[in-house]
Scaffold this motif. Sequence first.
Motif, PDB file in Angstrom:
ATOM      1  N   LYS B  37       0.845  -1.183   0.000  1.00 28.47           N
ATOM      2  CA  LYS B  37       0.000   0.000   0.000  1.00 28.47           C
ATOM      3  C   LYS B  37       0.886   1.241   0.000  1.00 28.47           C
ATOM      4  O   LYS B  37       1.961   1.240   0.603  1.00 28.47           O
ATOM      5  CB  LYS B  37      -0.881   0.039   1.253  1.00 28.47           C
ATOM      6  CG  LYS B  37      -1.748  -1.198   1.452  1.00 28.47           C
ATOM      7  CD  LYS B  37      -2.461  -1.133   2.810  1.00 28.47           C
ATOM      8  CE  LYS B  37      -3.281  -2.386   3.068  1.00 28.47           C
ATOM      9  NZ  LYS B  37      -3.926  -2.366   4.404  1.00 28.47           N
ATOM     10  N   VAL B  38       0.417   2.298  -0.632  1.00 27.86           N
ATOM     11  CA  VAL B  38       1.092   3.588  -0.519  1.00 27.86           C
ATOM     12  C   VAL B  38       0.154   4.555   0.180  1.00 27.86           C
ATOM     13  O   VAL B  38      -1.075   4.401   0.132  1.00 27.86           O
ATOM     14  CB  VAL B  38       1.533   4.142  -1.891  1.00 27.86           C
ATOM     15  CG1 VAL B  38       2.628   3.270  -2.489  1.00 27.86           C
ATOM     16  CG2 VAL B  38       0.357   4.262  -2.839  1.00 27.86           C
ATOM     17  N   VAL B  39       0.757   5.543   0.843  1.00 27.72           N
ATOM     18  CA  VAL B  39      -0.048   6.497   1.598  1.00 27.72           C
ATOM     19  C   VAL B  39       0.728   7.795   1.736  1.00 27.72           C
ATOM     20  O   VAL B  39       1.956   7.790   1.752  1.00 27.72           O
ATOM     21  CB  VAL B  39      -0.420   5.906   2.987  1.00 27.72           C
ATOM     22  CG1 VAL B  39       0.809   5.721   3.859  1.00 27.72           C
ATOM     23  CG2 VAL B  39      -1.472   6.750   3.699  1.00 27.72           C
ATOM     24  N   ARG B  40       0.004   8.908   1.792  1.00 25.83           N
ATOM     25  CA  ARG B  40       0.579  10.209   2.112  1.00 25.83           C
ATOM     26  C   ARG B  40       0.143  10.563   3.525  1.00 25.83           C
ATOM     27  O   ARG B  40      -1.052  10.466   3.846  1.00 25.83           O
ATOM     28  CB  ARG B  40       0.069  11.282   1.147  1.00 25.83           C
ATOM     29  CG  ARG B  40       0.405  11.036  -0.296  1.00 25.83           C
ATOM     30  CD  ARG B  40       0.097  12.247  -1.193  1.00 25.83           C
ATOM     31  NE  ARG B  40      -1.315  12.586  -1.237  1.00 25.83           N
ATOM     32  CZ  ARG B  40      -1.844  13.703  -0.729  1.00 25.83           C
ATOM     33  NH1 ARG B  40      -1.089  14.611  -0.138  1.00 25.83           N
ATOM     34  NH2 ARG B  40      -3.147  13.934  -0.813  1.00 25.83           N
ATOM     35  N   ILE B  41       1.080  10.942   4.368  1.00 17.77           N
ATOM     36  CA  ILE B  41       0.709  11.288   5.740  1.00 17.77           C
ATOM     37  C   ILE B  41       1.309  12.634   6.132  1.00 17.77           C
ATOM     38  O   ILE B  41       2.310  13.084   5.575  1.00 17.77           O
ATOM     39  CB  ILE B  41       1.158  10.212   6.755  1.00 17.77           C
ATOM     40  CG1 ILE B  41       2.681  10.238   6.947  1.00 17.77           C
ATOM     41  CG2 ILE B  41       0.688   8.833   6.337  1.00 17.77           C
ATOM     42  CD1 ILE B  41       3.148   9.417   8.132  1.00 17.77           C
ATOM     43  N   GLU B  42       0.687  13.267   7.113  1.00 14.13           N
ATOM     44  CA  GLU B  42       1.202  14.512   7.678  1.00 14.13           C
ATOM     45  C   GLU B  42       0.515  14.718   9.021  1.00 14.13           C
ATOM     46  O   GLU B  42      -0.694  14.493   9.144  1.00 14.13           O
ATOM     47  CB  GLU B  42       0.907  15.692   6.746  1.00 14.13           C
ATOM     48  CG  GLU B  42       1.561  16.990   7.191  1.00 14.13           C
ATOM     49  CD  GLU B  42       1.442  18.098   6.142  1.00 14.13           C
ATOM     50  OE1 GLU B  42       0.824  17.862   5.082  1.00 14.13           O
ATOM     51  OE2 GLU B  42       1.974  19.190   6.388  1.00 14.13           O
ATOM     52  N   GLY B  43       1.294  15.109  10.017  1.00 16.30           N
ATOM     53  CA  GLY B  43       0.742  15.209  11.366  1.00 16.30           C
ATOM     54  C   GLY B  43       0.851  13.871  12.083  1.00 16.30           C
ATOM     55  O   GLY B  43       1.680  13.034  11.716  1.00 16.30           O
ATOM     56  N   GLU B  44       0.003  13.668  13.062  1.00 17.77           N
ATOM     57  CA  GLU B  44       0.096  12.457  13.887  1.00 17.77           C
ATOM     58  C   GLU B  44      -1.126  11.565  13.716  1.00 17.77           C
ATOM     59  O   GLU B  44      -2.245  12.040  13.645  1.00 17.77           O
ATOM     60  CB  GLU B  44       0.202  12.827  15.377  1.00 17.77           C
ATOM     61  CG  GLU B  44       1.542  13.370  15.786  1.00 17.77           C
ATOM     62  CD  GLU B  44       1.606  13.648  17.290  1.00 17.77           C
ATOM     63  OE1 GLU B  44       0.550  13.601  17.950  1.00 17.77           O
ATOM     64  OE2 GLU B  44       2.708  13.929  17.773  1.00 17.77           O
ATOM     65  N   PHE B  45      -0.880  10.265  13.687  1.00 15.02           N
ATOM     66  CA  PHE B  45      -1.960   9.290  13.665  1.00 15.02           C
ATOM     67  C   PHE B  45      -2.373   8.997  15.111  1.00 15.02           C
ATOM     68  O   PHE B  45      -2.098   9.789  16.004  1.00 15.02           O
ATOM     69  CB  PHE B  45      -1.478   8.024  12.926  1.00 15.02           C
ATOM     70  CG  PHE B  45      -2.595   7.176  12.399  1.00 15.02           C
ATOM     71  CD1 PHE B  45      -3.523   7.696  11.510  1.00 15.02           C
ATOM     72  CD2 PHE B  45      -2.735   5.858  12.786  1.00 15.02           C
ATOM     73  CE1 PHE B  45      -4.571   6.912  11.031  1.00 15.02           C
ATOM     74  CE2 PHE B  45      -3.775   5.067  12.300  1.00 15.02           C
ATOM     75  CZ  PHE B  45      -4.691   5.597  11.432  1.00 15.02           C
ATOM     76  N   ILE B  46      -3.057   7.888  15.337  1.00 15.43           N
ATOM     77  CA  ILE B  46      -3.414   7.499  16.709  1.00 15.43           C
ATOM     78  C   ILE B  46      -2.570   6.286  17.124  1.00 15.43           C
ATOM     79  O   ILE B  46      -2.078   5.532  16.279  1.00 15.43           O
ATOM     80  CB  ILE B  46      -4.919   7.129  16.830  1.00 15.43           C
ATOM     81  CG1 ILE B  46      -5.256   5.913  15.932  1.00 15.43           C
ATOM     82  CG2 ILE B  46      -5.793   8.325  16.471  1.00 15.43           C
ATOM     83  CD1 ILE B  46      -6.628   5.328  16.206  1.00 15.43           C
ATOM     84  N   TRP B  47      -2.369   6.147  18.412  1.00 14.67           N
ATOM     85  CA  TRP B  47      -1.679   4.960  18.924  1.00 14.67           C
ATOM     86  C   TRP B  47      -2.553   3.727  18.680  1.00 14.67           C
ATOM     87  O   TRP B  47      -3.754   3.749  18.919  1.00 14.67           O
ATOM     88  CB  TRP B  47      -1.428   5.102  20.429  1.00 14.67           C
ATOM     89  CG  TRP B  47      -0.305   6.022  20.767  1.00 14.67           C
ATOM     90  CD1 TRP B  47      -0.386   7.344  21.052  1.00 14.67           C
ATOM     91  CD2 TRP B  47       1.085   5.670  20.874  1.00 14.67           C
ATOM     92  NE1 TRP B  47       0.869   7.840  21.317  1.00 14.67           N
ATOM     93  CE2 TRP B  47       1.782   6.836  21.217  1.00 14.67           C
ATOM     94  CE3 TRP B  47       1.805   4.470  20.702  1.00 14.67           C
ATOM     95  CZ2 TRP B  47       3.173   6.852  21.404  1.00 14.67           C
ATOM     96  CZ3 TRP B  47       3.176   4.484  20.884  1.00 14.67           C
ATOM     97  CH2 TRP B  47       3.856   5.661  21.225  1.00 14.67           C
ATOM     98  N   HIS B  48      -1.904   2.678  18.189  1.00 14.31           N
ATOM     99  CA  HIS B  48      -2.625   1.422  17.981  1.00 14.31           C
ATOM    100  C   HIS B  48      -1.606   0.297  17.845  1.00 14.31           C
ATOM    101  O   HIS B  48      -0.400   0.541  17.809  1.00 14.31           O
ATOM    102  CB  HIS B  48      -3.494   1.494  16.710  1.00 14.31           C
ATOM    103  CG  HIS B  48      -2.683   1.584  15.458  1.00 14.31           C
ATOM    104  ND1 HIS B  48      -2.068   2.738  15.049  1.00 14.31           N
ATOM    105  CD2 HIS B  48      -2.366   0.654  14.532  1.00 14.31           C
ATOM    106  CE1 HIS B  48      -1.430   2.522  13.919  1.00 14.31           C
ATOM    107  NE2 HIS B  48      -1.581   1.263  13.581  1.00 14.31           N
TER     108      HIS B  48
END
Lengths: 125, 125
Positions: B37-48
């Motif tokens: 999978k490809v993804v663009r991210i910025e900022g923070e995700f959630i803990w999991h």
Amino acid sequence: MTQQHPAQPVNLAQKASLISEQWSPRVVAEMNDYQFKVVRIEGEFIWHSHPETDEAFFVLEGTLRIDLPDGPVYVAPGELYVVPRGIEHRTAAEGEAKLMMIEPRGILNTGHEGGDRTAMNDLWI
Amino acid sequence: MTQQHPAQPVNLAQKASLISEQWSPRVVAEMNDYQFKVVRIEGEFIWHSHPETDEAFFVLEGTLRIDLPDGPVYVAPGELYVVPRGIEHRTAAEGEAKLMMIEPRGILNTGHEGGDRTAMNDLWI
């Protein structure tokens, strides 16, 4: 030496450049029962297949040619190609190419062909 | 649309750049029962965490920060990091980062946390 989960990120091209011989895959990380391997290649490998598994190739440097029954596919740096299970293939490169391969632990580079191009398995770098 | 084995190599960064929204993983290839999978991210995700599987991250552009129980790991372009199964983690990036993730088909981005950050699964690009 095995290191199931490297504590630090792995620079794939840098790891590949540490391998002394071409066509000698080295494991750099594992994910469940899969291994990430890097390898330096140049020239042509032998035709073979892996009846039990797909095999993923990601190019780090150079150009990878994958000969397939329907003709060659050229894979450039930053590109991914998955050879389906059971499909005869031959990897090749004019000039050196550095690759990452992903496949289940225990898969031999020559599939079921054997012979003197078969590399030692499960060697880490 | 599914395409078990793309006939042509997949340029990962180019595919990631086609995704309209951040934090929306898109499948670009499959290997056995695993998905790339490809993804663009910025900022923070959630803990999991993912109790059933390791999860591999490969950085295409930008810098990925993976927060782990023992502190953050920073992953640069060309680097690979595998988060072991069951380990709590949070992905983050200052400025945008483009990533490839590898994990078994069916794994949700939020693990077992759920919530509104959970992305649709099995969408291809």
